[in-house]
Design a protein around this motif. Structure first.
Motif, mmCIF file in Angstrom:
data_model
loop_
_atom_site.group_PDB
_atom_site.id
_atom_site.type_symbol
_atom_site.label_atom_id
_atom_site.label_comp_id
_atom_site.label_asym_id
_atom_site.label_seq_id
_atom_site.Cartn_x
_atom_site.Cartn_y
_atom_site.Cartn_z
ATOM 1 N N SER A 13 34.158 31.587 29.208
ATOM 2 C CA SER A 13 34.658 32.778 29.880
ATOM 3 C C SER A 13 34.643 32.542 31.387
ATOM 4 O O SER A 13 33.712 31.936 31.912
ATOM 5 C CB SER A 13 33.782 33.984 29.549
ATOM 6 O OG SER A 13 33.859 34.274 28.194
ATOM 7 N N PRO A 14 35.656 33.035 32.088
ATOM 8 C CA PRO A 14 35.618 32.892 33.547
ATOM 9 C C PRO A 14 34.506 33.758 34.121
ATOM 10 O O PRO A 14 34.165 34.795 33.579
ATOM 11 C CB PRO A 14 36.993 33.386 33.999
ATOM 12 C CG PRO A 14 37.529 34.164 32.865
ATOM 13 C CD PRO A 14 36.857 33.679 31.619
ATOM 14 N N HIS A 15 33.939 33.310 35.209
ATOM 15 C CA HIS A 15 32.889 34.074 35.861
ATOM 16 C C HIS A 15 33.316 34.366 37.295
ATOM 17 O O HIS A 15 34.411 34.004 37.721
ATOM 18 C CB HIS A 15 31.554 33.327 35.804
ATOM 19 C CG HIS A 15 31.669 31.879 36.146
ATOM 20 N ND1 HIS A 15 31.699 31.421 37.438
ATOM 21 C CD2 HIS A 15 31.808 30.791 35.357
ATOM 22 C CE1 HIS A 15 31.828 30.109 37.438
ATOM 23 N NE2 HIS A 15 31.901 29.706 36.193
ATOM 24 N N LEU A 16 32.469 35.047 38.036
ATOM 25 C CA LEU A 16 32.856 35.541 39.357
ATOM 26 C C LEU A 16 33.245 34.438 40.340
ATOM 27 O O LEU A 16 33.996 34.688 41.272
ATOM 28 C CB LEU A 16 31.729 36.390 39.949
ATOM 29 C CG LEU A 16 31.494 37.711 39.227
ATOM 30 C CD1 LEU A 16 30.336 38.455 39.861
ATOM 31 C CD2 LEU A 16 32.728 38.572 39.244
ATOM 32 N N VAL A 18 35.052 31.907 39.620
ATOM 33 C CA VAL A 18 36.369 31.412 39.252
ATOM 34 C C VAL A 18 37.419 32.510 39.370
ATOM 35 O O VAL A 18 38.546 32.273 39.802
ATOM 36 C CB VAL A 18 36.346 30.865 37.796
ATOM 37 C CG1 VAL A 18 37.720 30.442 37.349
ATOM 38 C CG2 VAL A 18 35.366 29.730 37.681
ATOM 39 N N TYR A 19 37.037 33.722 39.027
ATOM 40 C CA TYR A 19 37.973 34.836 38.951
ATOM 41 C C TYR A 19 38.335 35.333 40.348
ATOM 42 O O TYR A 19 37.477 35.512 41.202
ATOM 43 C CB TYR A 19 37.343 35.963 38.138
ATOM 44 C CG TYR A 19 38.236 37.139 37.911
ATOM 45 C CD1 TYR A 19 39.342 37.038 37.075
ATOM 46 C CD2 TYR A 19 37.995 38.350 38.519
ATOM 47 C CE1 TYR A 19 40.174 38.118 36.855
ATOM 48 C CE2 TYR A 19 38.812 39.438 38.303
ATOM 49 C CZ TYR A 19 39.900 39.310 37.472
ATOM 50 O OH TYR A 19 40.720 40.384 37.263
ATOM 51 N N ARG A 20 39.602 35.544 40.601
ATOM 52 C CA ARG A 20 40.075 36.070 41.889
ATOM 53 C C ARG A 20 40.285 37.572 41.750
ATOM 54 O O ARG A 20 41.120 38.011 40.964
ATOM 55 C CB ARG A 20 41.376 35.381 42.293
ATOM 56 C CG ARG A 20 41.865 35.820 43.642
ATOM 57 C CD ARG A 20 43.051 34.974 44.081
ATOM 58 N NE ARG A 20 43.683 35.672 45.169
ATOM 59 C CZ ARG A 20 44.912 36.175 45.133
ATOM 60 N NH1 ARG A 20 45.645 36.019 44.059
ATOM 61 N NH2 ARG A 20 45.408 36.803 46.157
ATOM 62 N N TRP A 21 39.533 38.342 42.526
ATOM 63 C CA TRP A 21 39.632 39.796 42.446
ATOM 64 C C TRP A 21 40.927 40.261 43.067
ATOM 65 O O TRP A 21 41.229 39.929 44.213
ATOM 66 C CB TRP A 21 38.487 40.438 43.192
ATOM 67 C CG TRP A 21 37.161 40.380 42.508
ATOM 68 C CD1 TRP A 21 36.805 39.545 41.491
ATOM 69 C CD2 TRP A 21 36.023 41.174 42.797
ATOM 70 N NE1 TRP A 21 35.514 39.777 41.136
ATOM 71 C CE2 TRP A 21 35.007 40.775 41.922
ATOM 72 C CE3 TRP A 21 35.776 42.179 43.707
ATOM 73 C CZ2 TRP A 21 33.758 41.347 41.924
ATOM 74 C CZ3 TRP A 21 34.521 42.757 43.716
ATOM 75 C CH2 TRP A 21 33.531 42.341 42.835
#
Length: 132
Positions: A13-16, A18-21
């Motif tokens: 799962s992507p985590h913070l 990796v993830y672009r808000w």
């Protein structure tokens, strides 16, 4: 129980990190935070008004505290929170009319909210400092 063997690696799962808000999510979170900050900051305004109504000594204490570098920093933050929350509310009013709901328009409104809150805060404090 039976044993199962994985034939291929499971996806992570992507985590913070990796993830672009998206800006809309960031502005939504900041709108909630600034609302809470305004709630707490209003108690500072009440404290200042109560001190002004109580005694000159109490008022001098609160006024001196708010006039210190830390007090000014808190007041600048309170001003920014007020401007950001105001512009966020206007953004939501625009959305309530059915305008600005496309992905591009919502992103532009989010960036405009952030930029506008910073510019309004700077303008308010520049005006305050110029007046003395």
């Amino acid at each position: 129980m039976s044993k199962t063997t994985a034939t291929r690696a499971r996806p992570l799962s992507p985590h913070l990190t990796v993830y672009r808000w998206p800006i809309t999510m960031t502005m939504s979170i900041l709108h909630r935070i600034t609302g809470s900050a305004l709630y707490v900051g209003t108690f500072l305004v009440i404290w200042w008004l109560f001190a002004a109504a109580t005694s000159p000594g109490q008022f001098e204490f609160v006024h001196g505290l708010m006039g210190s570098w830390f007090g000014r920093l808190v007041l600048v933050g309170y001003t920014w929170a007020m401007m950001h929350h105001l512009l966020g509310g206007i953004r939501h009013l625009i959305w309530d009319t059915g305008h600005g709901l496309s992905k591009e328009s919502a992103s532009r409104l989010g960036w405009a909210t952030l930029a506008g809150s910073i510019l309004l805060t700077l303008a308010i404090w520049a005006g305050y400092l110029m007046m003395g």
